[in-house]
Design a protein around this motif. Structure first.
Motif, PDB file in Angstrom:
ATOM      1  N   VAL A 446       0.855  -1.185   0.000  1.00  0.00           N
ATOM      2  CA  VAL A 446       0.000   0.000   0.000  1.00  0.00           C
ATOM      3  C   VAL A 446       0.892   1.236   0.000  1.00  0.00           C
ATOM      4  O   VAL A 446       1.833   1.336   0.788  1.00  0.00           O
ATOM      5  CB  VAL A 446      -0.919   0.021   1.235  1.00  0.00           C
ATOM      6  CG1 VAL A 446      -1.807   1.260   1.222  1.00  0.00           C
ATOM      7  CG2 VAL A 446      -1.759  -1.237   1.279  1.00  0.00           C
ATOM      8  N   LEU A 447       0.617   2.146  -0.907  1.00  0.00           N
ATOM      9  CA  LEU A 447       1.451   3.325  -1.083  1.00  0.00           C
ATOM     10  C   LEU A 447       0.642   4.542  -0.629  1.00  0.00           C
ATOM     11  O   LEU A 447      -0.474   4.759  -1.118  1.00  0.00           O
ATOM     12  CB  LEU A 447       1.786   3.380  -2.572  1.00  0.00           C
ATOM     13  CG  LEU A 447       2.723   4.409  -3.169  1.00  0.00           C
ATOM     14  CD1 LEU A 447       3.305   3.819  -4.439  1.00  0.00           C
ATOM     15  CD2 LEU A 447       2.035   5.712  -3.465  1.00  0.00           C
ATOM     16  N   HIS A 448       1.199   5.303   0.313  1.00  0.00           N
ATOM     17  CA  HIS A 448       0.477   6.478   0.816  1.00  0.00           C
ATOM     18  C   HIS A 448       1.025   7.735   0.152  1.00  0.00           C
ATOM     19  O   HIS A 448       2.235   7.935   0.103  1.00  0.00           O
ATOM     20  CB  HIS A 448       0.622   6.593   2.334  1.00  0.00           C
ATOM     21  CG  HIS A 448      -0.083   5.495   3.061  1.00  0.00           C
ATOM     22  ND1 HIS A 448      -1.359   5.625   3.546  1.00  0.00           N
ATOM     23  CD2 HIS A 448       0.306   4.232   3.356  1.00  0.00           C
ATOM     24  CE1 HIS A 448      -1.729   4.493   4.126  1.00  0.00           C
ATOM     25  NE2 HIS A 448      -0.729   3.625   4.019  1.00  0.00           N
ATOM     26  N   VAL A 449       0.146   8.552  -0.334  1.00  0.00           N
ATOM     27  CA  VAL A 449       0.592   9.790  -0.938  1.00  0.00           C
ATOM     28  C   VAL A 449      -0.322  10.917  -0.459  1.00  0.00           C
ATOM     29  O   VAL A 449      -1.532  10.728  -0.309  1.00  0.00           O
ATOM     30  CB  VAL A 449       0.651   9.658  -2.490  1.00  0.00           C
ATOM     31  CG1 VAL A 449      -0.687   9.249  -3.048  1.00  0.00           C
ATOM     32  CG2 VAL A 449       1.117  10.943  -3.142  1.00  0.00           C
ATOM     33  N   SER A 450       0.270  12.077  -0.170  1.00  0.00           N
ATOM     34  CA  SER A 450      -0.561  13.168   0.347  1.00  0.00           C
ATOM     35  C   SER A 450      -1.318  13.836  -0.800  1.00  0.00           C
ATOM     36  O   SER A 450      -0.930  13.712  -1.968  1.00  0.00           O
ATOM     37  CB  SER A 450       0.312  14.196   1.063  1.00  0.00           C
ATOM     38  OG  SER A 450       1.058  14.899   0.100  1.00  0.00           O
ATOM     39  N   LYS A 504      -5.159  11.112 -13.442  1.00  0.00           N
ATOM     40  CA  LYS A 504      -6.373  10.563 -12.842  1.00  0.00           C
ATOM     41  C   LYS A 504      -6.080   9.384 -11.907  1.00  0.00           C
ATOM     42  O   LYS A 504      -6.892   8.466 -11.755  1.00  0.00           O
ATOM     43  CB  LYS A 504      -7.388  10.139 -13.921  1.00  0.00           C
ATOM     44  CG  LYS A 504      -7.752  11.264 -14.862  1.00  0.00           C
ATOM     45  CD  LYS A 504      -9.267  11.366 -15.025  1.00  0.00           C
ATOM     46  CE  LYS A 504      -9.726  12.731 -15.487  1.00  0.00           C
ATOM     47  NZ  LYS A 504      -8.979  13.333 -16.597  1.00  0.00           N
ATOM     48  N   LEU A 505      -4.905   9.412 -11.317  1.00  0.00           N
ATOM     49  CA  LEU A 505      -4.668   8.440 -10.253  1.00  0.00           C
ATOM     50  C   LEU A 505      -5.316   9.016  -8.998  1.00  0.00           C
ATOM     51  O   LEU A 505      -5.277  10.215  -8.761  1.00  0.00           O
ATOM     52  CB  LEU A 505      -3.163   8.242 -10.038  1.00  0.00           C
ATOM     53  CG  LEU A 505      -2.449   7.539 -11.195  1.00  0.00           C
ATOM     54  CD1 LEU A 505      -0.952   7.470 -10.942  1.00  0.00           C
ATOM     55  CD2 LEU A 505      -3.013   6.139 -11.401  1.00  0.00           C
ATOM     56  N   HIS A 506      -5.945   8.161  -8.244  1.00  0.00           N
ATOM     57  CA  HIS A 506      -6.715   8.668  -7.109  1.00  0.00           C
ATOM     58  C   HIS A 506      -6.679   7.658  -5.981  1.00  0.00           C
ATOM     59  O   HIS A 506      -6.096   6.571  -6.121  1.00  0.00           O
ATOM     60  CB  HIS A 506      -8.155   8.936  -7.540  1.00  0.00           C
ATOM     61  CG  HIS A 506      -8.790   7.742  -8.190  1.00  0.00           C
ATOM     62  ND1 HIS A 506      -9.317   6.701  -7.473  1.00  0.00           N
ATOM     63  CD2 HIS A 506      -8.933   7.413  -9.500  1.00  0.00           C
ATOM     64  CE1 HIS A 506      -9.769   5.798  -8.304  1.00  0.00           C
ATOM     65  NE2 HIS A 506      -9.554   6.186  -9.537  1.00  0.00           N
ATOM     66  N   ASP A 507      -7.308   8.032  -4.890  1.00  0.00           N
ATOM     67  CA  ASP A 507      -7.424   7.127  -3.765  1.00  0.00           C
ATOM     68  C   ASP A 507      -8.111   5.863  -4.261  1.00  0.00           C
ATOM     69  O   ASP A 507      -9.201   5.926  -4.824  1.00  0.00           O
ATOM     70  CB  ASP A 507      -8.272   7.799  -2.679  1.00  0.00           C
ATOM     71  CG  ASP A 507      -8.158   7.075  -1.360  1.00  0.00           C
ATOM     72  OD1 ASP A 507      -7.053   7.027  -0.807  1.00  0.00           O
ATOM     73  OD2 ASP A 507      -9.182   6.543  -0.891  1.00  0.00           O
ATOM     74  N   GLY A 508      -7.466   4.722  -4.069  1.00  0.00           N
ATOM     75  CA  GLY A 508      -8.073   3.476  -4.530  1.00  0.00           C
ATOM     76  C   GLY A 508      -7.537   2.990  -5.862  1.00  0.00           C
ATOM     77  O   GLY A 508      -7.842   1.889  -6.285  1.00  0.00           O
ATOM     78  N   SER A 535      -3.846  10.547   1.360  1.00  0.00           N
ATOM     79  CA  SER A 535      -4.151  10.968   2.719  1.00  0.00           C
ATOM     80  C   SER A 535      -3.439  12.281   3.001  1.00  0.00           C
ATOM     81  O   SER A 535      -2.746  12.830   2.144  1.00  0.00           O
ATOM     82  CB  SER A 535      -3.689   9.902   3.704  1.00  0.00           C
ATOM     83  OG  SER A 535      -2.325   9.649   3.481  1.00  0.00           O
ATOM     84  N   GLY A 536      -3.593  12.742   4.206  1.00  0.00           N
ATOM     85  CA  GLY A 536      -2.860  13.928   4.627  1.00  0.00           C
ATOM     86  C   GLY A 536      -3.444  15.205   4.060  1.00  0.00           C
ATOM     87  O   GLY A 536      -4.466  15.199   3.377  1.00  0.00           O
ATOM     88  N   MET A 543       5.207  11.288   0.263  1.00  0.00           N
ATOM     89  CA  MET A 543       4.856   9.999  -0.318  1.00  0.00           C
ATOM     90  C   MET A 543       5.547   8.915   0.493  1.00  0.00           C
ATOM     91  O   MET A 543       6.736   9.011   0.773  1.00  0.00           O
ATOM     92  CB  MET A 543       5.277   9.904  -1.776  1.00  0.00           C
ATOM     93  CG  MET A 543       4.851   8.584  -2.400  1.00  0.00           C
ATOM     94  SD  MET A 543       4.887   8.568  -4.179  1.00  0.00           S
ATOM     95  CE  MET A 543       6.594   8.250  -4.461  1.00  0.00           C
ATOM     96  N   GLU A 544       4.779   7.939   0.897  1.00  0.00           N
ATOM     97  CA  GLU A 544       5.329   6.863   1.714  1.00  0.00           C
ATOM     98  C   GLU A 544       5.267   5.569   0.929  1.00  0.00           C
ATOM     99  O   GLU A 544       4.180   5.085   0.601  1.00  0.00           O
ATOM    100  CB  GLU A 544       4.461   6.691   2.963  1.00  0.00           C
ATOM    101  CG  GLU A 544       5.173   6.922   4.272  1.00  0.00           C
ATOM    102  CD  GLU A 544       4.182   6.789   5.405  1.00  0.00           C
ATOM    103  OE1 GLU A 544       3.807   5.641   5.713  1.00  0.00           O
ATOM    104  OE2 GLU A 544       3.748   7.840   5.936  1.00  0.00           O
TER     105      GLU A 544
END
Lengths: 623, 442
Positions: A446-450, A504-508, A535-536, A543-544
C-alpha cells in the motif's frame, strides 16, 4: 436459558467473548447474503457490516426470505437489517453501495474487519474483494450458487490459494460480423437485438462514436463491409430520431428498414452467402398493427406475424415512456417492455436467418444472464460458510486450526451422481498457485501519498522514486490497473511530465510496476502492485512507499498470450443495474483465439481443481 | 415472469405446480431450528399446506429464528398458509391418513413412526447435532422419475437402425457428386450414416472412425482434414450406435421394471405421479413390443456444424418421426387413467435416459452391509445417550441445522416434482472431519 449459553458450550467462554468481539463484513444481501446474515446473527457475532448495491425485485422473493412483496424496489441492505432486528444481539451496519467504489469503501475501511464473507453475484466484484483481501491479508470466505450447485472457498491470503488461482470461466464472446451480418444461432440474434438495436434506439448517448477514426476496429478488414457497417450506423441514428420524435406512425418504417432493406443490402454481399444460407427478408404485407394488444403466453413461441405485431405494440409503449425517462431506457430483464422488445426483434431476425425462434421466457434467461436460484442451495451454502468461519477464526476449542491448508472448500451438487459419493465434496485447500497473477506472481503493498503530492508529483518523479526504492533498472513499465491503461514503458514516455492527479490516479487506484529490462543474466524483478491511498493535508508534500522485498526471478521465455489477446479485443461495455459488465466481441479472424488461449493456459497449468463450470453466477455474461 | 421465475428454470411450471399443490406432514418432538428452517424453505419454494405433529411434552429450543410459526411463515408465500398443528403423544403415535401427504418429514425422532394403512408417501428422517447431522430417505413404494434433468443426454440418432424416412432422406444426399465445399456443409450425422453404409462393416466407434478416415478422408474428400463437420464426425462417432443402448433399456424395462410395477400396481400407488409413470412405463413396453423394440423417438438433435438449411432438413425428418411416434404411443395408453398431456410428452422425451428405468428404492442395489459409525453415534444422541465425540457433545449449532434443513427441502422438491434423482438414500455429515462423511444405502 439464554441462547448464548449453548454457544458458550460449543465455543468455550473465552472463544465466546472472541466471537462477541468479532467484526464481519458481509458483501451481498441477496440469496446467500440473507441466509448468512441470519446465521451470523444466530451465532452471536459481535458486529456485522452488510453491503449491497441492489434493490429488491419480485423474482428475489422465492429465496431471499427477509424480503416481502411490500419491500420491492427498496434497498436490499437496509431492508435486510430492518428485518433481522427483532432477533439480533449483534450490531448490524447496512450500506447501500457498490463494494468496488473506493470512495465509499476505501482500503482502510476494509481493514477494520476480522473476516470477509463474499455473497456476490458477479465475477468482477468477487475478483475485487479477493484482491482487497490479498492487500490487507484478511481471511475471505467466498461462496456462490447456481441452481442446485453451490460452493464455498475459504481464502487465507498468503497461505491458501486465492479466488483467481484457478481459472474462471470468462464471458462468452462473439465475433462482430456474426452478430451484425451472419447470425447462425438464436443467441446471436438476441445479442444483436439487445446490445446493438435496443441500446441504439432507447439508450444511445450521442457520443458521436468517431467513425472516421482510421484506427477504429470494425471487426473486419473487408472495405465493402466496413462501408456497409458505417452506413448502417448512420441509418440507425435516423431510426433513433423516429423514437425520440415520438413518431409512432413510423414504426413500420423501422421494421422495413431493419428487416427488409438491411437484409436486402446484406444479400448483395455475395461472398457472405457462398457457404451460408441466404437470409429471407420479412414480407412487407406482414407489417400490420394488431387491432388490440392481446396478452400472449410468454412460454410459447408465437408466429412471425404476432412477433411483428408485438414489436409494434411494445415499441409504442417504449416511445410513450421515453420522455418520462429522459430519453434513456436501459435494457432490464425484469422490465417487461424492454424484454419483449428484445424478444420480438431477435425472433424476427431469427426467422429471417432461418434460425429457430425462442419463447420470451427463454430469451429472458439468455438476455438477462439469468442463473436459476433456489432457497435450499442458498441455505445450505450459507450454513457451510458460517460453520467454516468458526474454524477460520479458530473458535472451536476442540479443533484448533494448525495449518490453513487443513480447511476445506466445499462443493455441493444435486446428488445425481451419488454413485461417486459426491453429495458434498470437501477438497482441502491448496497453497497459492505460483503462477496466479493476483496472489503469487506479484509483490503487493500500500502506497500512501498526500493530497498535495498527488497534485505536484510528475509521473517522472514518481517512477524515479519507485525505481530507487525497489532497485529496478532503467526499463520499467507502469500500468494503471484500475483504468486498464499503460502509464509508461520503454517506448512510451508521453505522460512523464503529467502530474499524478492529471493522470487521474486517485485514492483506490491500483498500479502495477514491472521490470522490462534486458539483463545479461536473464533475471527480472518480480512485478509489484501498489494500492494508492491518498491521505494527509493539501499543504504537506509526502509519499510513503511500503517496505517490500522484491526478488529477482528468471525471466519468462517470451511475451504471454494474454497480452496478445487483449490487443485484438474490441470491447463493448454496457451498464446494467448500475454495475459494469463487459462483453467482449472478438474480431472474426480471432474465432480460434479463445481455443488457442485455452490450450496454452492449460500448459501453464493453474491447478485444475473441480471448480464446476456452471457454478459461477456470471458464466453467460453477454450483457 | 414472477416470484418463482428463478426456480421454474430448474423444474418448469408443471414442477412448480406440483410443489404448489403438495401437502407436507412434519413430525417433531418440539420446535427446533431444524424444524423451523425446513418449514421456512418449503414455504419459500411455494408449498403452503403443512400438517405439523409436535409431542405433547415437546418444548421450544431457546435459539429459534421464529417466535410464532404461523405468523412467520405466512408472508413467505402469497398463497394462504394452511398450517395445522397437533400436539400428540409421540410414544404411541400412528400417523393418520398418511396417504394424503406428498411426503413426511420426521425431525430428530429416534425411531420411524408407524402409519395407518398400506400406502405411505416418502419419509425423510433428519437430525442435526453440533457440527454433524444426517438425512435419510425411506421409500415405501418405488419412486419413479419423469425427468432426471441430466446435464447431458445421449441423443438417439438411430443411424445404425434407421426408419424408412431417415434412410430415404440420407439416400437422397449424393455425397459422391458433391464438391469439397458442399461436403463440408453436411451435418456429421450424414457423414456417419454414409460411413456405416459403406461396404466395410463397423460395429464399434473405433472401427467406424477407421472406416471414416479411409473412405471419406482418404477417399471422397481428401481436403476434409480441417473441416469442422469431419472433426465432429470423428468426435461423435459413438453416437452412431444407439441400438445396443436401446436394447439394454428395453431389456431392463421388460425384465426388471415391468414385473415390479405389476406387483406394486396390485396394491395401488400412493403417489399419483408414480401411478402415471408406472402406467406410461408399461405402455412403453407394449409400444416397444409392437415397434420392433423401439421407443418413441425424441427429436432433440445435438448441434451440428453445417448450413442451417441442411441441419433444418435433417431436423425435420427427426421431428416428423417423433410426432408420429408420440401420437402412436398416446393411442396405447389405457383409457381408465387420465394422464395430463404434458406428463406424457415429458415422459416420451426422456425414454432415452437410464434413470427412468431405475425406480429408486428397489432397482439401485441392495443396502450397504454396515452403516457409517457417525450415523450410529448420531442415533445414540437422538436417544438421549451421551457420545464421546467432541463435535457431537454440544446442543447448538444453528449453521449445521441450516445446512441439513437445506438438504431436506432439496430432497422434498425432487420427490414432489419427480425430477432430479433423489438421495439414495442416506447422507451423514460432519463439518469437522470430512473423513466421517458418507453416503450409504440403509
Amino acid at each position: 436459558m439464554p441462547r448464548e449459553t449453548n454457544i458458550v458450550k460449543i465455543l468455550g467462554q473465552k472463544n465466546y467473548e472472541k466471537i462477541r468481539n468479532t467484526k464481519c463484513l458481509l458483501v451481498g444481501a441477496g440469496g446467500i447474503g440473507s441466509e448468512l446474515l441470519k446465521d451470523l446473527i444466530l451465532m452471536d457475532f459481535g458486529e456485522i457490516h452488510i453491503v449491497d448495491l441492489d434493490t429488491i425485485d419480485l423474482s428475489n422473493l422465492n429465496r431471499q426470505f427477509l424480503f416481502r412483496q411490500r419491500d420491492i424496489k427498496k434497498p436490499k441492505s437496509t431492508t435486510a437489517v430492518n428485518a433481522v432486528k427483532h432477533f439480533s444481539n449483534s450490531k448490524i451496519v447496512p450500506y447501500q453501495g457498490n463494494i468496488m467504489d473506493s470512495t465509499q469503501f476505501p482500503l482502510h475501511w476494509f481493514e477494520q474487519f476480522d473476516i470477509i464473507f463474499n455473497a456476490l453475484d458477479n465475477l468482477a466484484a468477487r475478483r475485487y474483494v479477493n484482491k482487497i483481501s490479498q492487500f490487507i491479508l484478511t481471511p475471505l470466505l467466498e461462496s456462490g450458487t447456481a441452481g442446485f450447485d453451490g460452493y464455498i472457498q475459504p481464502i487465507i491470503p498468503g497461505k491458501t490459494e486465492c479466488f483467481d488461482c484457478t481459472k474462471k470461466e470468462t464471458p462468452k464472446t462473439f465475433p462482430v460480423c456474426t452478430i451484425r451480418s451472419t447470425p447462425s444461432q438464436p443467441i446471436h440474434c438476441i445479442v444483436w437485438a439487445k446490445n446493438f438495436l435496443f441500446s441504439q434506439l432507447f439508450a444511445a448517448e450521442n457520443t458521436g462514436d468517431n467513425m472516421d477514426d482510421p484506427n477504429k476496429d470494425w471487426g473486419t478488414t473487408d472495405p465493402e463491409e466496413i462501408k456497409r457497417i458505417k452506413q448502417e450506423t448512420n441509418e440507425l441514428q435516423e431510426l433513433q430520431n423516429i423514437i425520440t420524435a415520438k413518431q409512432k406512425e413510423r414504426i413500420p418504417a423501422i421494421l422495413k428498414k431493419l428487416f427488409i432493406q438491411d437484409i436486402e443490402k446484406l444479400l448483395l454481399l455475395g461472398n457472405l452467402w457462398k457457404t451460408r444460407d441466404k437470409p429471407v427478408p420479412i414480407n412487407a404485407l406482414d407489417i400490420v398493427k394488431s387491432p388490440e394488444d392481446e396478452k400472449l403466453d410468454l412460454n410459447n413461441i408465437w408466429p412471425i406475424q404476432q412477433q411483428i405485431q408485438n414489436f409494434i405494440n411494445v415499441t409504442e409503449k417504449l416511445i410513450d415512456r421515453m420522455p418520462k425517462e429522459n430519453n434513456f431506457i436501459e435494457f432490464d430483464k425484469d422490465d417487461e417492455d424492454t424484454l419483449e422488445f428484445v424478444a420480438a426483434a431477435s425472433n424476427i431476425r431469427s426467422q429471417i436467418f432461418n434460425i429457430p425462434m425462442k419463447s420470451v421466457f427463454d430469451i429472458k434467461q439468455i438476455a438477462g444472464n439469468i442463473i436459476p436460484a433456489i432457497a435450499t442451495t442458498n441455505a445450505l451454502v450459507a450454513g457451510l460458510s458460517s460453520i467454516t468461519s468458526l474454524r477460520i477464526l479458530n473458535l472451536l476449542k476442540y479443533a484448533p486450526l494448525k495449518d490453513a491448508k487443513d480447511l476445506n472448500m466445499a462443493f455441493t451438487a444435486k446428488s445425481s451422481n451419488m454413485s461417486q459419493n459426491r453429495y458434498l465434496s470437501n477438497p482441502k485447500l491448496a497453497p497459492p498457485n505460483c503462477k496466479c497473477p493476483v496472489c503469487a506472481a506479484v509483490v503487493r503493498g500500500v502506497l500512501h501519498v498526500s493530497k498535495k503530492s498527488l497534485e505536484t508529483f510528475t509521473l517522472q518523479k514518481f517512477v524515479e522514486c519507485l525505481q530507487s526504492q525497489y532497485e529496478y533498472e532503467e526499463d520499467i513499465s507502469l500500468l494503471d490497473m484500475t483504468g486498464q491503461r499503460l502509464l509508461v514503458d520503454f517506448d512510451f514516455d508521453d505522460l512523464l511530465q503529467k502530474t499524478l492527479s492529471e493522470l487521474k490516479l486517485h485514492d483506490g487506484s491500483v498500479i502495477l510496476l514491472s521490470d522490462d529490462s534486458d539483463r545479461d543474466d536473464g533475471m527480472l524483478k518480480k512485478p509489484a502492485e501498489f494500492y494508492i491511498v491518498v491521505s494527509g493535508s493539501l499543504n504537506e508534500e509526502k509519499m510513503e512507499l511500503p517496505k517490500l522485498n522484491i526478488p529477482l526471478l528468471p525471466a519468462p521465455p517470451s511475451t504471454t498470450d494474454t497480452e496478445e489477446t487483449s490487443e485484438n479485443v474490441d470491447t463493448v461495455a454496457t451498464t446494467e443495474g448500475g454495475q459494469e459488465d463487459v462483453i467482449t466481441i472478438l474480431d472474426d479472424t480471432d474465432t480460434t483465439s479463445s481455443k488457442k488461449r485455452h490450450f496454452s493456459d492449460d500448459d501453464e497449468g493453474p491447478p485444475t481443481k473441480a471448480v464446476k463450470q456452471a457454478i459461477d453466477d456470471d458464466i453467460i455474461e453477454l450483457n | 415472469m414472477d416470484r418463482y421465475d428463478r426456480q421454474v428454470r430448474l423444474w418448469g411450471n408443471a414442477g412448480q405446480d406440483l410443489v404448489r399443490r403438495s401437502h407436507l406432514c412434519v413430525v417433531s418432538r418440539g420446535e427446533t431450528p431444524l424444524l423451523q428452517e425446513i418449514l421456512k424453505n418449503y414455504v419459500l419454494l411455494g408449498g403452503s399446506r403443512i400438517t405439523l405433529y409436535l409431542d405433547a411434552e415437546g418444548g421450544r429450543s431457546n435459539h429459534l429464528l421464529y417466535g410464532d410459526l404461523r405468523e412467520a411463515l405466512a408472508p413467505l408465500n402469497p398463497e394462504p398458509l394452511e398450517l395445522t398443528t397437533h400436539r400428540v403423544n409421540l410414544n404411541s403415535f400412528v400417523i393418520p391418513n398418511s396417504e394424503r401427504y406428498s411426503a413426511i418429514v420426521q425431525v430428530g425422532l429416534p425411531v420411524g413412526l408407524r402409519h395407518e394403512g398400506d400406502l405411505s408417501p416418502p419419509v425423510i428422517h433428519c437430525f442435526a447435532r453440533g457440527l454433524c447431522g444426517y438425512v435419510h430417505l425411506q421409500l415405501s413404494e418405488p419412486h419413479l422419475l419423469l425427468d432426471p434433468r441430466n446435464e447431458y443426454t445421449i441423443p438417439s440418432l438411430r443411424l445404425d437402425n434407421p426408419w424408412g424416412e431417415l434412410s430415404q432422406y440420407m439416400d437422397s444426399i449424393h455425397v459422391e457428386q458433391m464438391d469439397d465445399v458442399q461436403l463440408s456443409q453436411l451435418p456429421f450425422a450424414v457423414l456417419l450414416y454414409k460411413t456405416l453404409n459403406t461396404r466395410r462393416a463397423a460395429t464399434t466407434a473405433a472401427q467406424l472412425k477407421t472406416v471414416l478416415a479411409e473412405t471419406y478422408l482418404h477417399g471422397l474428400n481428401p481436403r476434409a482434414q480441417s473441416d469442422l463437420n469431419y472433426a465432429e464426425a470423428v468426435r461423435f462417432a459413438h453416437l452412431a450406435f444407439t441400438k445396443n443402448r436401446q436394447d439394454g433399456l428395453l431389456n431392463r424395462l421388460t425384465r426388471d421394471v415391468c414385473p415390479l410395477l405389476e406387483q406394486e400396481n396390485k396394491l395401488g400407488f400412493q403417489d399419483t405421479m408414480n401411478q402415471y409413470i408406472a402406467t406410461l412405463l408399461s405402455t412403453l413396453k407394449r409400444y416397444a413390443d409392437m415397434h420392433n423394440g423401439h421407443f418413441p423417438l425424441d427429436a432433440t438433435l445435438p448441434d451440428m456444424e453445417s448450413t442451417t438449411h441442411n441441419y433444418n432438413a435433417l431436423k425435420r425428418v427427426y421431428e416428423a418421426k417423433a410426432a408420429k411416434d408420440l401420437a402412436d404411443f398416446k393411442k396405447l395408453i389405457p383409457g381408465d387413467i387420465e394422464i395430463p398431456e404434458h406428463v406424457i410428452d415429458e415422459f416420451c422425451r426422456n425414454t432415452k435416459t437410464t434413470e427412468l428405468f431405475e425406480p429408486l428404492g428397489v432397482c439401485r442395489g441392495p443396502p450397504d452391509s454396515s452403516a457409517p459409525p457417525l450415523l450410529d453415534a448420531l442415533k445414540r444422541c437422538q436417544e438421549g445417550k451421551t457420545v464421546d465425540l467432541p463435535q457431537l457433545n454440544v446442543t447448538f449449532s444453528y449453521p449445521t441445522e441450516t445446512y441439513i434443513a437445506g438438504l431436506v427441502t432439496q430432497e422434498l422438491v425432487k420427490l414432489i416434482t419427480h425430477q432430479f434423482v433423489p438421495i439414495d438414500n442416506c447422507f451423514v455429515y460432519d463439518a469437522l472431519d470430512p473423513q466421517n462423511m458418507a453416503t450409504c444405502r440403509l
